[in-house]
Design an enzyme around this catalytic site. Sequence first.
Site, short mmCIF file in Angstrom:
data_model
loop_
_atom_site.label_atom_id
_atom_site.label_comp_id
_atom_site.label_asym_id
_atom_site.label_seq_id
_atom_site.Cartn_x
_atom_site.Cartn_y
_atom_site.Cartn_z
N ALA A 1 0.68 -1.30 0.29
CA ALA A 1 0.28 -0.58 -0.28
C ALA A 1 0.67 1.25 -0.20
CB ALA A 1 -0.77 0.01 1.22
N GLU B 1 -3.06 -7.12 -7.31
CA GLU B 1 -1.62 -7.74 -7.33
C GLU B 1 -1.54 -8.89 -6.95
OE1 GLU B 1 0.46 -3.29 -7.55
OE2 GLU B 1 0.50 -5.02 -6.35
#
Length: 141
Positions: A13, A79
Amino acid sequence: MSKIIWDVFISHASEDKEEVVFPLAELLLASGLKVWFDAGEIFLGDSLREKIDEGLSRSQFGVVVLSPNFFSKDWTKSELDGLFSREIGGEKVILPIWHNIGFSEIKERSPVIAGKLAASTSDGLGTVVKQILTAIQKTGR
């Protein structure tokens, strides 16, 4: 399969970039690994999806920095899905790193990833890097 270019792809992140990802990437690079992370591979005008797909498919391993921030993003979960798809057939690809998160929270959000042995940033990034290098060396790839 595409030709491998990078040893590791770092999935994370953006909120964890300064504290964890930049220092981790620097340590991995200093250890001799070829590292894909967005700040070093995606530039003005690039297609985010194309660049990330290229990184995911052309890296041997995915270092996944799991944190509360990670689980709050759709992009990072995509992802992770891509990395899991590469593990179908038994090849180890995902190298999980826990950052400011514990087992019960990981298990609540993703029981599958909770079943993988992980490194933790609470042990220090030097220890995390050693664990990543050992995991890579043990695969013989």
